[in-house]
Design a protein around this motif. Sequence first.
Motif, PDB file in Angstrom:
ATOM      1  N   UNK A  42      18.112  43.578  73.375  1.00 28.45           N
ATOM      2  CA  UNK A  42      19.025  43.988  72.308  1.00 28.45           C
ATOM      3  C   UNK A  42      20.315  44.554  72.896  1.00 28.45           C
ATOM      4  N   UNK A  43      20.202  45.337  73.947  1.00 29.25           N
ATOM      5  CA  UNK A  43      21.383  45.924  74.564  1.00 29.25           C
ATOM      6  C   UNK A  43      22.330  44.905  75.154  1.00 29.25           C
ATOM      7  N   UNK A  44      21.805  43.737  75.518  1.00 28.46           N
ATOM      8  CA  UNK A  44      22.648  42.703  76.128  1.00 28.46           C
ATOM      9  C   UNK A  44      23.373  41.847  75.103  1.00 28.46           C
ATOM     10  N   UNK A  45      23.041  41.994  73.825  1.00 27.23           N
ATOM     11  CA  UNK A  45      23.631  41.150  72.779  1.00 27.23           C
ATOM     12  C   UNK A  45      24.935  41.761  72.291  1.00 27.23           C
ATOM     13  N   UNK A  46      25.971  41.675  73.111  1.00 25.19           N
ATOM     14  CA  UNK A  46      27.265  42.270  72.774  1.00 25.19           C
ATOM     15  C   UNK A  46      27.846  41.600  71.526  1.00 25.19           C
ATOM     16  N   UNK A  47      28.334  42.413  70.607  1.00 18.22           N
ATOM     17  CA  UNK A  47      28.952  41.887  69.396  1.00 18.22           C
ATOM     18  C   UNK A  47      27.975  41.656  68.259  1.00 18.22           C
ATOM     19  N   UNK A  48      26.679  41.783  68.517  1.00 16.35           N
ATOM     20  CA  UNK A  48      25.662  41.581  67.495  1.00 16.35           C
ATOM     21  C   UNK A  48      25.105  42.928  67.032  1.00 16.35           C
ATOM     22  N   UNK A  49      24.711  42.976  65.774  1.00 22.19           N
ATOM     23  CA  UNK A  49      24.047  44.157  65.225  1.00 22.19           C
ATOM     24  C   UNK A  49      22.549  43.896  65.159  1.00 22.19           C
ATOM     25  N   UNK A  50      21.755  44.900  65.560  1.00 21.18           N
ATOM     26  CA  UNK A  50      20.315  44.792  65.425  1.00 21.18           C
ATOM     27  C   UNK A  50      19.946  45.056  63.972  1.00 21.18           C
ATOM     28  N   UNK A  51      19.328  44.089  63.322  1.00 17.94           N
ATOM     29  CA  UNK A  51      18.885  44.251  61.948  1.00 17.94           C
ATOM     30  C   UNK A  51      17.481  44.839  61.915  1.00 17.94           C
ATOM     31  N   UNK A  52      16.604  44.304  62.761  1.00 17.61           N
ATOM     32  CA  UNK A  52      15.232  44.796  62.749  1.00 17.61           C
ATOM     33  C   UNK A  52      14.496  44.317  63.998  1.00 17.61           C
ATOM     34  N   UNK A  68      35.906  30.149  64.272  1.00 13.86           N
ATOM     35  CA  UNK A  68      35.710  28.764  63.856  1.00 13.86           C
ATOM     36  C   UNK A  68      34.367  28.270  64.393  1.00 13.86           C
ATOM     37  N   UNK A  69      34.025  27.005  64.116  1.00 16.68           N
ATOM     38  CA  UNK A  69      32.728  26.465  64.500  1.00 16.68           C
ATOM     39  C   UNK A  69      32.422  26.579  65.984  1.00 16.68           C
ATOM     40  N   UNK A  70      33.279  26.047  66.863  1.00 17.62           N
ATOM     41  CA  UNK A  70      33.012  26.148  68.302  1.00 17.62           C
ATOM     42  C   UNK A  70      32.902  27.586  68.795  1.00 17.62           C
ATOM     43  N   UNK A  71      33.712  28.486  68.232  1.00 19.48           N
ATOM     44  CA  UNK A  71      33.660  29.884  68.664  1.00 19.48           C
ATOM     45  C   UNK A  71      32.330  30.524  68.257  1.00 19.48           C
ATOM     46  N   UNK A  72      31.806  30.147  67.095  1.00 20.30           N
ATOM     47  CA  UNK A  72      30.524  30.674  66.647  1.00 20.30           C
ATOM     48  C   UNK A  72      29.405  30.204  67.562  1.00 20.30           C
ATOM     49  N   UNK A  73      29.440  28.933  67.918  1.00 22.20           N
ATOM     50  CA  UNK A  73      28.427  28.404  68.831  1.00 22.20           C
ATOM     51  C   UNK A  73      28.554  29.036  70.212  1.00 22.20           C
ATOM     52  N   UNK A  74      29.780  29.238  70.666  1.00 20.68           N
ATOM     53  CA  UNK A  74      30.007  29.857  71.967  1.00 20.68           C
ATOM     54  C   UNK A  74      29.502  31.303  71.980  1.00 20.68           C
ATOM     55  N   UNK A  75      29.717  32.036  70.884  1.00 20.94           N
ATOM     56  CA  UNK A  75      29.212  33.405  70.795  1.00 20.94           C
ATOM     57  C   UNK A  75      27.694  33.425  70.881  1.00 20.94           C
ATOM     58  N   UNK A  76      27.068  32.418  70.305  1.00 22.02           N
ATOM     59  CA  UNK A  76      25.610  32.330  70.352  1.00 22.02           C
ATOM     60  C   UNK A  76      25.124  32.110  71.775  1.00 22.02           C
ATOM     61  N   UNK A  77      25.695  31.136  72.462  1.00 19.47           N
ATOM     62  CA  UNK A  77      25.211  30.818  73.809  1.00 19.47           C
ATOM     63  C   UNK A  77      25.506  31.937  74.797  1.00 19.47           C
ATOM     64  N   UNK A  78      26.646  32.614  74.653  1.00 25.11           N
ATOM     65  CA  UNK A  78      26.940  33.754  75.543  1.00 25.11           C
ATOM     66  C   UNK A  78      25.901  34.851  75.367  1.00 25.11           C
ATOM     67  N   UNK A  79      25.583  35.148  74.117  1.00 20.20           N
ATOM     68  CA  UNK A  79      24.588  36.187  73.855  1.00 20.20           C
ATOM     69  C   UNK A  79      23.220  35.790  74.395  1.00 20.20           C
ATOM     70  N   UNK A  80      22.841  34.536  74.207  1.00 20.95           N
ATOM     71  CA  UNK A  80      21.536  34.064  74.660  1.00 20.95           C
ATOM     72  C   UNK A  80      21.424  34.161  76.181  1.00 20.95           C
TER      73      UNK A  80
END
Length: 238
Positions: A42-52, A68-80
Motif C-alpha cells: 500500500x505504501x508503494x502505491x503513490x497517488x492511490x488512496x487505500x479504500x479497504x 487521458x487513456x494512456x496516462x491512466x494505463x501508465x499510472x496503473x503499470x507504474x503503481x503495479x
Amino acid sequence: MATRRALLLIADIGGYTQYMQFHRSVLGHAEAATRRMLDRVVGAARGFDLIEVEGDAAFLSRDVDGLDGPATLSATTRAVVAMHRAFHVERRFVELNMCPCGSCTRTSDLTLKFVAHVGEVATQTIRRRRKLVGPDVIYVHRLLKNTVDVPEYLLVSDDLLGSGDTADTGLPVREVPQDLEGFGPVRTFVVDVAELAAPAPLPDPTWARRLGSTLGMVGRGLPHVLPHRRPRQLAPAG
C-alpha cells in the motif's frame, strides 16, 4: 448520489489461504508477515488512496480527472511495478529473519497479482468509514475470479486498456476472455508482472534489521503459544 470516474486497483496475495492454514500453529507469525507485506504494498502505491484492506488484498483507487487513456494505463503499470517490488523486498526480509518457524521460512510461497479497471463510482460513508460503491466496484472484484495461468500478473479490463490506443501501449499483453458472474462474457488483457520492468536484485536486510524483525515476530507469536489460564473458581460459600 454523485459519481465520478476512477481507476480501481486491487493487489491480491496469492497462496494466502493455504499459507495461513498450513501455518496455523504459528498464526501470529503468519499474520504479522502478511500484514507487513500488505503495508509495504500500500505504501508503494503513490497517488492511490487505500479504500479497504480485504483480508489478503488491498483495494485502492485514484481519480482519473485530467488523465487521458494512456496516462491512466501508465499510472496503473507504474503503481503495479512499485507495489510488486515492495512486496518482494518485504517478503525477503521476513524470510531472512532468524526465526526458524515454517511461517517465516516459507513466505516465498506467497505471490502478488493485480486486477485493474476504470469506471464510475460513488462514495458512501458509514460511521466515518469511506467506501466506494457501484457496478464498476463489483466488476473489478469479479476480475479476481479469472482463468489467468501465470502466478503474478496484471489483469486489466477492456475499459482500461481500450481507453488508449492498444497498439501503442508497449505492453506485452494478451487477451484472456472471461465470463464474469453477473456481467457475462467480457474482454480482459493480461501481462506477466515480470515483463513490466527489468528485474533488479533484491536487497538483503542488515543484521540489525534481521534481529529487529526476529524479535517482532517472536512478540507477535507469543499470544498463540502461551497457555491460556482458566479463571480461578470461587469456593462455594459455607
